[in-house]
Write a protein that holds these residues in place. Structure first.
Motif, PDB file in Angstrom:
ATOM      1  N   VAL A   1       0.618  -1.133   0.111  1.00  0.00           N
ATOM      2  CA  VAL A   1      -0.133   0.043   0.108  1.00  0.00           C
ATOM      3  C   VAL A   1       0.968   1.256   0.003  1.00  0.00           C
ATOM      4  N   ARG A   2       0.602   2.091  -0.911  1.00  0.00           N
ATOM      5  CA  ARG A   2       1.329   3.390  -0.934  1.00  0.00           C
ATOM      6  C   ARG A   2       0.926   4.422   0.088  1.00  0.00           C
ATOM      7  N   LEU A   3       1.603   5.157   0.742  1.00  0.00           N
ATOM      8  CA  LEU A   3       1.125   5.649   2.156  1.00  0.00           C
ATOM      9  C   LEU A   3       0.950   7.179   1.600  1.00  0.00           C
ATOM     10  N   ALA A   4       0.369   7.864   2.542  1.00  0.00           N
ATOM     11  CA  ALA A   4       0.024   9.359   2.154  1.00  0.00           C
ATOM     12  C   ALA A   4       1.091  10.476   2.034  1.00  0.00           C
TER      13      ALA A   4
ATOM     14  N   VAL B   1       5.770   3.213   1.609  1.00  0.00           N
ATOM     15  CA  VAL B   1       4.738   2.091   1.539  1.00  0.00           C
ATOM     16  C   VAL B   1       4.693   1.038   2.749  1.00  0.00           C
ATOM     17  N   ALA B   2       3.491   0.456   2.921  1.00  0.00           N
ATOM     18  CA  ALA B   2       3.256  -0.593   3.723  1.00  0.00           C
ATOM     19  C   ALA B   2       3.041  -1.860   3.020  1.00  0.00           C
ATOM     20  N   LYS B   3       3.826  -2.753   3.326  1.00  0.00           N
ATOM     21  CA  LYS B   3       3.983  -4.049   2.876  1.00  0.00           C
ATOM     22  C   LYS B   3       3.321  -5.052   3.788  1.00  0.00           C
ATOM     23  N   VAL B   4       1.767  -5.640   3.622  1.00  0.00           N
ATOM     24  CA  VAL B   4       1.078  -6.150   4.503  1.00  0.00           C
ATOM     25  C   VAL B   4       1.156  -7.865   4.307  1.00  0.00           C
TER      26      VAL B   4
ATOM     27  N   TYR C   1      -2.384  -9.725  11.357  1.00  0.00           N
ATOM     28  CA  TYR C   1      -1.659  -9.038  10.244  1.00  0.00           C
ATOM     29  C   TYR C   1      -0.592  -8.294  10.784  1.00  0.00           C
ATOM     30  N   GLU C   2       0.402  -8.055   9.781  1.00  0.00           N
ATOM     31  CA  GLU C   2       1.759  -7.417  10.003  1.00  0.00           C
ATOM     32  C   GLU C   2       1.912  -6.379   9.003  1.00  0.00           C
ATOM     33  N   ALA C   3       2.503  -5.399   8.984  1.00  0.00           N
ATOM     34  CA  ALA C   3       2.968  -4.428   7.786  1.00  0.00           C
ATOM     35  C   ALA C   3       4.250  -3.861   8.238  1.00  0.00           C
ATOM     36  N   ASP C   4       5.162  -4.028   7.257  1.00  0.00           N
ATOM     37  CA  ASP C   4       6.343  -3.481   7.221  1.00  0.00           C
ATOM     38  C   ASP C   4       6.275  -1.992   6.490  1.00  0.00           C
ATOM     39  N   VAL C   5       6.819  -1.049   7.108  1.00  0.00           N
ATOM     40  CA  VAL C   5       6.970   0.364   6.820  1.00  0.00           C
ATOM     41  C   VAL C   5       8.057   0.630   6.340  1.00  0.00           C
ATOM     42  N   TRP C   6       8.317   0.919   4.777  1.00  0.00           N
ATOM     43  CA  TRP C   6       9.448   1.161   4.090  1.00  0.00           C
ATOM     44  C   TRP C   6       9.299   2.822   3.508  1.00  0.00           C
ATOM     45  N   GLY C   7      10.225   3.374   3.400  1.00  0.00           N
ATOM     46  CA  GLY C   7      10.371   4.558   2.938  1.00  0.00           C
ATOM     47  C   GLY C   7      11.940   5.005   2.192  1.00  0.00           C
ATOM     48  N   ARG C   8      11.930   5.067   0.869  1.00  0.00           N
ATOM     49  CA  ARG C   8      13.499   5.308   0.080  1.00  0.00           C
ATOM     50  C   ARG C   8      14.332   4.318   0.446  1.00  0.00           C
ATOM     51  N   GLY C   9      13.906   2.984   0.417  1.00  0.00           N
ATOM     52  CA  GLY C   9      14.618   1.830   0.544  1.00  0.00           C
ATOM     53  C   GLY C   9      15.224   1.393   2.049  1.00  0.00           C
ATOM     54  N   THR C  10      14.289   2.319   3.049  1.00  0.00           N
ATOM     55  CA  THR C  10      14.837   2.107   4.495  1.00  0.00           C
ATOM     56  C   THR C  10      13.412   1.542   5.172  1.00  0.00           C
ATOM     57  N   LYS C  11      13.758   0.251   5.882  1.00  0.00           N
ATOM     58  CA  LYS C  11      12.468  -0.151   6.573  1.00  0.00           C
ATOM     59  C   LYS C  11      12.458   0.746   7.984  1.00  0.00           C
ATOM     60  N   PHE C  12      11.427   1.141   8.263  1.00  0.00           N
ATOM     61  CA  PHE C  12      11.198   2.098   9.357  1.00  0.00           C
ATOM     62  C   PHE C  12      10.664   1.298  10.657  1.00  0.00           C
ATOM     63  N   GLY C  13       9.972   0.085  10.332  1.00  0.00           N
ATOM     64  CA  GLY C  13       9.334  -0.471  11.401  1.00  0.00           C
ATOM     65  C   GLY C  13       8.392  -1.562  10.945  1.00  0.00           C
ATOM     66  N   THR C  14       7.621  -2.357  11.933  1.00  0.00           N
ATOM     67  CA  THR C  14       6.438  -3.176  11.656  1.00  0.00           C
ATOM     68  C   THR C  14       5.419  -2.854  12.627  1.00  0.00           C
TER      69      THR C  14
ATOM     70  N   GLY D   1       1.566   3.892  14.384  1.00  0.00           N
ATOM     71  CA  GLY D   1       2.963   4.271  14.145  1.00  0.00           C
ATOM     72  C   GLY D   1       3.077   5.487  13.455  1.00  0.00           C
ATOM     73  N   GLN D   2       4.053   6.323  13.661  1.00  0.00           N
ATOM     74  CA  GLN D   2       4.629   7.510  12.863  1.00  0.00           C
ATOM     75  C   GLN D   2       5.927   7.721  12.665  1.00  0.00           C
ATOM     76  N   ASN D   3       6.154   8.305  11.791  1.00  0.00           N
ATOM     77  CA  ASN D   3       7.485   8.591  11.375  1.00  0.00           C
ATOM     78  C   ASN D   3       7.534   9.971  10.658  1.00  0.00           C
ATOM     79  N   ASN D   4       8.274  11.008  11.070  1.00  0.00           N
ATOM     80  CA  ASN D   4       8.344  12.450  10.788  1.00  0.00           C
ATOM     81  C   ASN D   4       7.049  12.984  10.008  1.00  0.00           C
ATOM     82  N   GLY D   5       5.979  12.828  10.913  1.00  0.00           N
ATOM     83  CA  GLY D   5       4.712  13.398  10.675  1.00  0.00           C
ATOM     84  C   GLY D   5       3.737  12.702   9.702  1.00  0.00           C
ATOM     85  N   LEU D   6       4.372  11.217   9.213  1.00  0.00           N
ATOM     86  CA  LEU D   6       3.593  10.370   8.728  1.00  0.00           C
ATOM     87  C   LEU D   6       2.822   9.356   9.668  1.00  0.00           C
ATOM     88  N   HIS D   7       1.586   9.486   9.713  1.00  0.00           N
ATOM     89  CA  HIS D   7       0.836   8.483  10.507  1.00  0.00           C
ATOM     90  C   HIS D   7       0.511   7.233   9.841  1.00  0.00           C
ATOM     91  N   VAL D   8       0.423   5.986  10.507  1.00  0.00           N
ATOM     92  CA  VAL D   8       0.073   4.921   9.707  1.00  0.00           C
ATOM     93  C   VAL D   8      -0.672   4.167  10.555  1.00  0.00           C
TER      94      VAL D   8
END
Length: 199
Positions: free
Chosen positions: A55-58, A63-66, A74-87, A97-104
C-alpha cells in the motif's frame, strides 16, 4: 499459569515499547504495545507470513507491505526510500505508528490507512523597504543639516548632521519624534514635516 503468561506479555510489551521508541533520527515510532519490529517476531510467525499487498502511504514516498501471519493477525512493514522504518502488528485491534509526521494505522482486517501532518507555513519575509529621500534642509541654528527619508506612510526618518558629522537620527513611525543638540530643538512629524528652533 495465568500469572506467568501475564508476566511474559508484560515483558514482551516492554521490549516492544523500548525497541520502537521515537528517536532523534525520526525512526518509525509505534504507539501501542501491539507493534513489534520483524526482529522480535517469533520464528513461527515468520514462517507463516503470507504477503497480501503493498500500500502506498499518504506521503507518496513510503509504502506498507502487508502480510497475513495467522487467523485475524496481520503485520505491515513500513518502508521509505529503501529503508525499513518498522513493523506494525495487529491482532483484533488497530496498531499505530508514525515517522516524521507520517501516521500509519494497520487495522484488524489488514487494511492500512495513513495521513500526513500539515506543516506550519513558513512566515513570508517582508520585502525590504528602500528609504526615499524626500527633503534636505538647513536647520534653525544655520549650521545643522537634515535629510528626511520616507520609509512608508506615517514612517519617516531624519538624519541630522553639522559640518559633515552625524549628530542624531529621528524616527517618526506613527508619532512625532523629538531631539535636541546644543540648544537646537527638532520635531519630526509622522507625515515627514520637520520643524526646528533654537531656544
Amino acid at each position: 499459569m495465568r500469572a506467568l503468561r501475564t508476566l511474559r506479555t508484560t515483558l514482551v510489551a516492554t521490549g516492544v515499547a523500548a525497541a520502537l521508541g521515537a528517536s532523534a533520527t525520526g525512526a518509525f515510532a509505534a504507539t501501542t504495545a501491539q507493534q513489534a519490529p520483524a526482529a522480535h517476531a517469533s520464528p513461527q510467525s515468520k514462517a507463516e507470513r503470507a504477503a497480501l499487498k503493498t500500500v502506498r502511504l499518504a506521503d507518496k514516498v513510503s509504502v506498507a507491505k502487508v502480510y497475513k501471519t495467522g487467523k485475524h493477525r496481520y503485520e505491515a512493514d513500513v518502508w521509505g526510500r529503501g529503508t525499513k522504518f518498522g513493523t506494525l502488528i495487529t491482532e483484533g485491534r488497530p496498531s499505530y505508528g508514525q515517522n516524521n509526521g507520517l501516521h500509519v494505522t494497520l487495522h484488524p482486517n489488514g487494511q492500512v490507512t495513513s495521513w500526513v501532518e500539515q506543516a506550519k507555513p513558513k512566515p513570508q519575509p517582508r520585502p525590504a523597504v528602500k528609504p526615499v529621500l524626500v527633503a534636505s534642509a538647513t536647520l534653525a541654528d544655520g549650521v545643522s543639516q537634515a535629510k528626511v527619508y520616507r520609509i512608508t506612510a506615517d514612517h519617516y526618518v531624519a538624519d541630522i548632521s553639522a559640518h559633515g558629522v552625524w549628530l542624531d537620527t529621528l524616527v517618526a513611525n506613527g508619532r512625532a519624534a523629538h531631539g535636541q543638540n546644543n540648544g537646537l530643538h527638532l520635531v519630526l512629524q509622522p507625515d515627514g514635516q520637520l520643524s526646528s528652533w533654537v531656544g
